[in-house]
Scaffold this motif. Structure first.
Motif, short mmCIF file in Angstrom:
data_model
loop_
_atom_site.label_atom_id
_atom_site.label_comp_id
_atom_site.label_asym_id
_atom_site.label_seq_id
_atom_site.Cartn_x
_atom_site.Cartn_y
_atom_site.Cartn_z
N ASP A 57 0.86 -1.18 0.00
CA ASP A 57 0.00 0.00 0.00
C ASP A 57 0.90 1.23 0.00
N GLN A 59 2.39 4.57 -2.41
CA GLN A 59 2.17 5.43 -3.56
C GLN A 59 3.42 5.51 -4.43
N ASP A 60 3.28 5.14 -5.68
CA ASP A 60 4.35 5.32 -6.68
C ASP A 60 4.20 6.72 -7.28
N ASP A 90 -4.12 -0.68 -5.36
CA ASP A 90 -3.75 0.20 -6.47
C ASP A 90 -3.99 1.66 -6.12
N ARG A 91 -3.17 2.51 -6.71
CA ARG A 91 -3.25 3.95 -6.46
C ARG A 91 -3.04 4.70 -7.77
N ASN A 93 -1.58 7.01 -10.67
CA ASN A 93 -0.29 7.53 -11.12
C ASN A 93 -0.44 9.05 -11.11
N PRO A 94 0.35 9.78 -10.32
CA PRO A 94 0.15 11.22 -10.24
C PRO A 94 0.37 11.95 -11.56
N THR A 125 -0.20 2.42 -13.23
CA THR A 125 -0.43 2.47 -11.80
C THR A 125 0.48 1.42 -11.17
N TRP A 159 -2.97 13.69 -10.73
CA TRP A 159 -3.35 13.68 -9.32
C TRP A 159 -4.41 14.73 -8.98
N TRP A 166 -2.68 14.80 -1.31
CA TRP A 166 -1.35 14.24 -1.50
C TRP A 166 -0.64 14.15 -0.15
N THR A 169 5.52 11.37 -0.40
CA THR A 169 5.99 9.99 -0.47
C THR A 169 7.44 9.86 -0.03
N TRP A 176 2.31 16.64 -5.23
CA TRP A 176 1.97 15.76 -6.36
C TRP A 176 2.64 16.24 -7.64
#
Length: 181
Positions: A57, A59-60, A90-91, A93-94, A125, A159, A166, A169, A176
């Motif tokens: 979990d 964020q890429d 899944d998250r 892609n900014p 993603t 994003w 945001w 990360t 973002w």
């Protein structure tokens, strides 16, 4: 919940780029917090002993050179070797799902900062990247993989279009918009 695993910047995302992150006890849960950017980059069988399912979990940022991708690939491999299931939440892609630029990784130049042969801006993603890694054999021994899909995300969205807040990360990705630079 039996253990936590943290990437390069630690569970709180505050460790500076390249800083060694030690294993610790998580102050909130009291659980072991294993660093995957310290003595080990890949979960060991001992770390996975009490784990049935490892949930990714994280964020890429949509850029091939982000170490979180390598952390995911190695964690997937460890789970495959240990017979453990791997779940990716899944998250977005900014940068959006349509932003693909740059050459793929040149064979022979793989490293922890660039492990998979996708364009520099990959347009995927993290869940799509996980599925691709298993399908293409980029994971030496793939795990039982489940990707929990997002709701409401469309490829053309960056994003800002998601309406989500945001959370930095890493120290070098405070907003973002940072991946654009």
């Amino acid at each position: 919940l039996t253990a936590l695993f943290g990437p390069e910047h630690g569970l709180d995302t505050r460790a500076k780029a390249g800083d060694h992150v030690a294993n610790a006890q998580d102050p909130v849960t009291g659980l072991p917090a294993y660093s995957l950017y310290g003595e080990h980059r890949k979960p060991t069988p001992a770390m996975l002993k009490d784990v049935d399912v490892l949930v990714f979990d994280i964020q890429d940022i949509g850029v091939r050179s982000y170490t979180y991708i390598s952390t995911m690939i190695l964690a997937m491999e460890a789970c495959g070797e240990a017979g453990k299931a791997f779940v990716v939440l899944d998250r977005p892609n900014p940068l959006g799902g349509l932003c693909m630029q740059g050459p793929p990784l040149t064979p022979g130049f793989e490293s922890f900062v660039s492990q998979v042969p996708v364009p520099y801006l990959h347009g995927l993603t993290i869940g799509e990247l996980a599925k691709m890694a298993v399908a293409k054999g980029w994971v030496a021994q793939g795990p039982e993989l489940t990707v929990v899909q997002m709701e409401g995300w469309e490829r053309q969205m960056n994003w800002a279009d998601t309406g989500l807040t945001w959370v930095a990360t890493s120290p070098n990705i405070p907003t973002w918009e940072s991946p654009f630079y």
